[in-house]
Design a protein around this motif. Structure first.
Motif, mmCIF file in Angstrom:
data_model
loop_
_atom_site.group_PDB
_atom_site.id
_atom_site.type_symbol
_atom_site.label_atom_id
_atom_site.label_comp_id
_atom_site.label_asym_id
_atom_site.label_seq_id
_atom_site.Cartn_x
_atom_site.Cartn_y
_atom_site.Cartn_z
ATOM 1 N N SER A 117 -43.933 -80.227 53.780
ATOM 2 C CA SER A 117 -44.974 -80.515 54.763
ATOM 3 C C SER A 117 -45.097 -79.340 55.739
ATOM 4 O O SER A 117 -44.102 -78.727 56.101
ATOM 5 C CB SER A 117 -44.577 -81.777 55.513
ATOM 6 N N SER A 118 -46.331 -79.039 56.131
ATOM 7 C CA SER A 118 -46.535 -77.975 57.118
ATOM 8 C C SER A 118 -46.065 -78.491 58.463
ATOM 9 O O SER A 118 -46.556 -79.501 58.941
ATOM 10 C CB SER A 118 -48.020 -77.629 57.204
ATOM 11 N N SER B 111 -56.176 -86.559 43.652
ATOM 12 C CA SER B 111 -56.474 -85.859 44.892
ATOM 13 C C SER B 111 -56.844 -86.826 45.977
ATOM 14 O O SER B 111 -57.280 -87.939 45.742
ATOM 15 C CB SER B 111 -57.636 -84.922 44.659
ATOM 16 N N ARG C 260 -45.934 -79.544 42.694
ATOM 17 C CA ARG C 260 -47.078 -80.443 42.806
ATOM 18 C C ARG C 260 -46.631 -81.854 42.481
ATOM 19 O O ARG C 260 -46.134 -82.115 41.391
ATOM 20 C CB ARG C 260 -48.199 -80.017 41.856
ATOM 21 N N LYS D 254 -54.427 -81.133 53.172
ATOM 22 C CA LYS D 254 -54.990 -80.048 54.003
ATOM 23 C C LYS D 254 -54.626 -78.681 53.434
ATOM 24 O O LYS D 254 -55.483 -77.828 53.240
ATOM 25 C CB LYS D 254 -54.462 -80.141 55.449
ATOM 26 N N THR D 255 -53.325 -78.503 53.156
ATOM 27 C CA THR D 255 -52.875 -77.213 52.630
ATOM 28 C C THR D 255 -53.491 -76.983 51.260
ATOM 29 O O THR D 255 -53.883 -75.861 50.930
ATOM 30 C CB THR D 255 -51.329 -77.190 52.577
ATOM 31 N N HIS D 256 -53.588 -78.045 50.490
ATOM 32 C CA HIS D 256 -54.223 -77.931 49.174
ATOM 33 C C HIS D 256 -55.666 -77.444 49.341
ATOM 34 O O HIS D 256 -56.137 -76.605 48.593
ATOM 35 C CB HIS D 256 -54.192 -79.298 48.482
ATOM 36 N N GLY E 66 -50.045 -81.871 59.636
ATOM 37 C CA GLY E 66 -50.592 -83.226 59.499
ATOM 38 C C GLY E 66 -50.120 -84.159 60.584
ATOM 39 O O GLY E 66 -48.958 -84.106 60.992
ATOM 40 N N THR F 31 -50.553 -86.409 57.378
ATOM 41 C CA THR F 31 -49.641 -85.629 56.543
ATOM 42 C C THR F 31 -49.770 -86.032 55.070
ATOM 43 O O THR F 31 -49.971 -87.197 54.748
ATOM 44 C CB THR F 31 -48.172 -85.784 57.045
ATOM 45 N N SER F 32 -49.718 -85.010 54.232
ATOM 46 C CA SER F 32 -49.765 -85.183 52.774
ATOM 47 C C SER F 32 -51.133 -85.624 52.253
ATOM 48 O O SER F 32 -51.237 -86.107 51.127
ATOM 49 C CB SER F 32 -48.700 -86.185 52.327
ATOM 50 N N LYS G 244 -44.438 -74.763 46.136
ATOM 51 C CA LYS G 244 -44.595 -76.227 46.208
ATOM 52 C C LYS G 244 -44.560 -76.843 44.817
ATOM 53 O O LYS G 244 -45.200 -76.364 43.911
ATOM 54 C CB LYS G 244 -45.915 -76.606 46.883
#
Ligand code: ATP
Length: 887
Positions: A153-154, A455, A450, A48-50, A189, A44-45, A448
């Motif tokens: 978070s997804s 990264s 940021r 992935k979504t990015h 995640g 998580t974090s 979101k």
């Protein structure tokens, strides 16, 4: 760890570069009819979504892929395409349609082509903006929530599917239709067990972890080679990804990792996952649809038919009925008929005009769905791809659908609408403008915040194709497909034995029969029973997963309990989890019973009626599954028992550790006490040798158990010594106290003596005073007697006369003188005696005074001694008191 992957990207890499390296060939393949899957995996974090969605500044793989797909259409004038999209999420093991809020808890079914989601909405898309607007709308329905690491978070896995159909251009195209699906997946995640989550987040987390665990297991089994059964059906994610994971299409796995040191374990797990996934043998192939079920074919045929109809209509209108030769009588009649006919014709003409307009409208509506390049050149795109495409550039309209507009960063060097529908392009623009009115700025990341600029490191594992395979997903309207082998493409590929592929396919095929039954063929009652059993089975799986999760949590807690100071809290949690596990096990057994009942009911029905072979097979499968479940449940129970034993052992060990700690602290306390006593003894007896003891045992004891034991032994001997010393000290103290008591008694006696002597002295001094007074009186008397005698002698003639006179009275006076004389003598003797007695008394007084002085001196000495003793006793008492208070 020896790690195999295609590329490693650093923090400065752009998603665009990642796309070019890791995703572009998958998208390109999908446009050529080869199924493709791109997915991001990571803790998580980690980004992935990015990576998958991105933002306006850095569009992710999904917008880039969509954009690229339309670019490819533009560059392929020889073919016409039909694109449609679906967008779904798997949230807590439930499939929801993100394009249709009413489509909740959809079922996964399987046909000969693979797994598909029943009733999922598919939308034909006409432009990148159109597709992105649908994703944006879908994202608004996605489940997100904040966890410890990610504000948004997804909480679900999302699958965006682009279904691509293409056929050669031309009205009467008889060529085959290419059919493929491109799945772009943003996984939720994996969550660390350390994550402090509660309630709904914990439940979501356990579902996420469970499905990712199944994904890992499936990949491990696929790459194992010896595995006969691959548990695709253990989670919805693996069930839907079955075709992709078994190598029937191009797959690109992008693993995201975070540089945070707190995530080292998760990073390691992600790398292991990537390494394993890299070993999957890919056998991608082009799918061709040869039957008439293709949607593009259906549209093309309908357009063709409608066009013919239109032609006929046109011909019918133009063609008039020729007049025959008639007689004059009939002329009036004919005129009348002609007039009637004219009216009729007029109305028919009007009707046909309407029909023509309707047909034209339908033709336009259908043709606009089929996309063709605006380029006039008809150069074929296959098999050789033309030179570098101009792609990835996003137009204003498309950017509007990406989160957080940062247009300054985008190089907008290309028009967005460089493709057109086959016909009626103007209408598309109109439609798109309608879309524009309805669009929502709504991809997940639109909202979101940021949180950080740095990264996560992105790592890609991309597999190449090798031989043939089948498509992965099938939508309800999906036509039948056929696999056509393509020669292998020169691409980075994994090295895995071909036997493994066969094994994987066999495993895959084995799983199919239960669901591969045609819905039309299966009797309704059976479907209901199967559905029910399916449902129960799903519930069972979820429960077993939960039990497994709880068991792992239990294990972790047991380990923690051994080290943590918050033992009670952990024990409470362990108890709670144990109870939960018990409850779940109860639920599992009741579900098993229900399943058994359902199966036996089905069996009874089957006995009555004639069973079709597929039905029997299905039952067999169900029994097998049931048996498997029973075995798993039994395994779970065994594991649970083992765990409980371990927990008990742990508790016993905990108690031992606690008692040891108590002993140690006691020993330390005793030692402290003994040390203070020793110090006291040294102070009192003055025999302190300055012996110093080192008391830093506790730290050492916790560091090393062996050293602790040795130290304890050493301490025990020291304590023994100190006890002896303490005993001696106590004895000395008792002696001192006795001596002190004696002295006190003596001093009291001396005091009594002194006071008695004082009384005696007083009496003596009074007696002396009395005697002295008496003496003085006597002396006065004597003096007066003497004085009177002398006066008589010294008085002369008068005295003589008187004497002569007296002589006359001689016999009387003589007696008187004699008496006086005797009396004088007696007085003198008394005075002497008195004087002697006075001297004696003086002497006695002196002696008494001397004795009193001596006694007073003695008394003073005694008081000094008593004071000294009291002082020493007082300090001794203080020390021991202080020691007792602060051991
Ligand atoms: N390469 C990157 N460059 C800039 N920001 C990034 C990068 N990767 C991640 N981020 C930022 O870090 C945060 C978390 O990333 P993201 O939401 O993509 O993680 P995730 O892996 O999808 O998490 P989850 O599994 O919880 O959904 C976001 O704010 C995102 O913008």
């Amino acid at each position: 760890m020896h790690m195999v992957c295609d590329r490693v990207f650093g923090p400065t890499t752009t998603t665009r570069h990642v796309y070019d390296v890791a995703a572009q060939h998958v998208v390109g393949g999908a446009m050529e009819g080869i199924n493709g899957t791109i997915f991001a995996y990571g803790v998580t974090s980690s980004g992935k979504t990015h990576t998958m969605h991105g933002d306006q500044r850095s569009p992710g793989i999904i917008p880039l892929a969509v954009k690229d797909a339309f670019s490819i259409i533009q560059e392929t004038p020889s073919r016409e395409f039909l694109l449609r999209v679906s967008y779904m999420e798997i949230y807590n093991e439930v499939v929801n349609d993100l394009l249709n809020p009413a489509g909740q808890n959809l079922r996964i079914r399987e046909d000969l082509q693979g797994a598909f989601v029943e009733g999922i909405k598919e939308e034909v898309v006409l432009s990148p903006a159109h597709a992105l607007s649908l994703i944006a709308a879908g994202e608004e329905h996605r489940h997100v929530g904040s966890n410890n690491f990610n504000l948004l978070s997804s909480r679900s896995h999302t699958i965006f599917t682009l279904t691509i159909e293409s056929s050669p251009c031309g009205d009467c195209s008889e060529g085959e239709v290419n059919f493929s699906q491109l799945n772009l997946i943003d996984l939720a995640g994996s969550e660390s067990s350390r994550a402090e989550t509660t309630g709904i987040r914990r439940k979501e987390g356990s579902y996420i972890n469970k499905s990712l665990l199944t994904l890992g297991t499936v990949i491990a089994k696929i790459t194992d080679g010896r595995a006969t059964h691959i548990p695709y059906r253990d989670s919805k994610l693996t069930r839907l990804l079955q075709s992709s994971l078994s190598g029937h299409g191009r797959v690109s796995l992008i693993c995201t990792v975070t540089p945070s040191s707190s995530n080292t374990e998760e990073t390691h797990n992600t790398l292991k996952f990537a390494n394993r996934a890299k070993q999957i043998e890919i056998q991608a192939s082009q799918n061709k649809i040869i039957d008439e079920k293709s949607l593009i074919k259906k549209y093309q045929n309908e357009i063709h038919r409608l066009k013919e109809e239109l032609e006929q209509l046109k011909r019918g209108i133009v063609t008039g009925t020729p007049l025959k030769d008639t007689g004059e009588d009939d002329i009036v009649l004919l005129k009348q008929k002609l007039e009637d006919g004219n009216v009729k014709l007029q109305s028919r003409l009007e009707q046909e005009e309407d029909a023509k307009a309707a047909l034209l409208g339908r033709i336009q509506r259908l043709t606009k769905l089929i996309l063709v390049s605006t380029k006039t050149t008809q150069a074929s795109r296959f098999p050789q791809r033309p030179g570098p495409r101009r792609r990835h550039s996003f137009g204003e309209e498309e950017l509007a659908y990406l989160p957080y507009r940062r247009r300054d960063m985008i190089l907008d060097n290309e028009s967005s609408d460089f493709f057109v529908p086959a016909e009626g392009y103007g209408e598309t623009t109109e439609d798109t403008s309608k879309e524009k009115k309805n669009r929502k700025h709504g991809l997940l990341n639109w909202f979101k915040q940021r949180k950080r600029d740095s990264s996560g490191t992105t790592l890609t594992s991309s597999d190449g194709d090798k031989s043939s395979g089948t498509k992965s997903f099938t939508a309800p309207s999906t036509p039948q497909a056929e696999s056509v082998t393509f020669p292998p493409e020169p691409r980075i590929s994994t090295s895995i034995a071909v036997e493994n592929i066969t094994a994987a396919i066999v495993g895959h095929d084995r799983e199919l029969p239960s669901d591969s039954l045609s819905r039309d063929e299966t009797p309704l009652a059976s479907i209901k029973t199967i559905d029910h059993v399916d449902l129960l089975r799903e519930q069972l799986k979820i429960l077993s997963g939960e039990v497994a999760l709880h068991t792992s949590v239990l294990k972790r807690l047991s380990e923690e309990a051994a080290n943590s100071p918050k033992k009670e809290q952990i024990q409470m949690e362990i108890k709670k989890i144990n109870n939960e596990i018990k409850a779940k096990n109860l639920q599992i057994s009741s579900l098993e019973k229900q399943m058994a009942d359902s199966i036996s009911a089905t069996q009874a029905k089957a006995d009555k009626s004639e069973l079709s072979p597929s039905y029997a097979q299905l039952l067999e499968q169900l029994n097998e599954k049931n048996f498997e479940l029973e075995v798993k449940t039994a395994d779970n129970r065994v594991i649970l028992d083992q765990l409980q034993n371990k927990t008990r052992e742990c508790e016993v060990l905990q108690e031992i550790v606690t008692s040891l700690k108590e002993q140690l602290s006691q020993a330390l306390e005793e030692k402290e006490l003994s040390l203070s006593c020793a110090r006291l003894e040294n102070d009192v007896a003055g025999a302190n040798d300055g012996k110093e003891l080192h008391v830093d045992i506790e730290k050492k004891a916790t560091r090393d158990v062996t050293a602790e034991l040795l130290l304890q032994a050493h301490q025990a001997s020291e304590i023994e010594e100190l006890k002896q010393k303490l005993q001696e000290l106590m004895e000395t103290r008792t002696q001192l106290e006795a001596r002190n008591q004696k002295l006190v008694e003596e001093s009291a006696y001396a005091k009594g003596l002194a006071s008695a002597a004082g009384v005696e002295l007083k009496a003596l001094s009074e007696e002396v005073t009395k005697l002295m007074n008496h003496n003085e009186r006597l002396a006065n008397e004597l003096a007066s007697v003497r004085n009177s005698n002398q006066r008589r002698v010294s008085n002369g003639p008068r005295a003589m006369k008187r004497e002569s006179h007296i002589k006359r009275h001689e016999p009387v006076n003589k007696r008187e003188v004699n008496v006086s004389y005797e009396r004088e003598l007696a007085l003198e003797a008394t005075i002497v005696e008195k004087e002697q007695r006075e001297a004696e008394l003086q002497k006695k007084l002196e002696e008494s005074k001397q004795r009193e002085a001596f006694l007073e001196n003695e008394l003073a000495n005694m008081w000094v001694l008593v004071a000294k003793l009291k002082k020493s006793q007082g300090s001794e008492q203080d020390d021991s008191d202080a020691k007792l208070k602060d051991p």
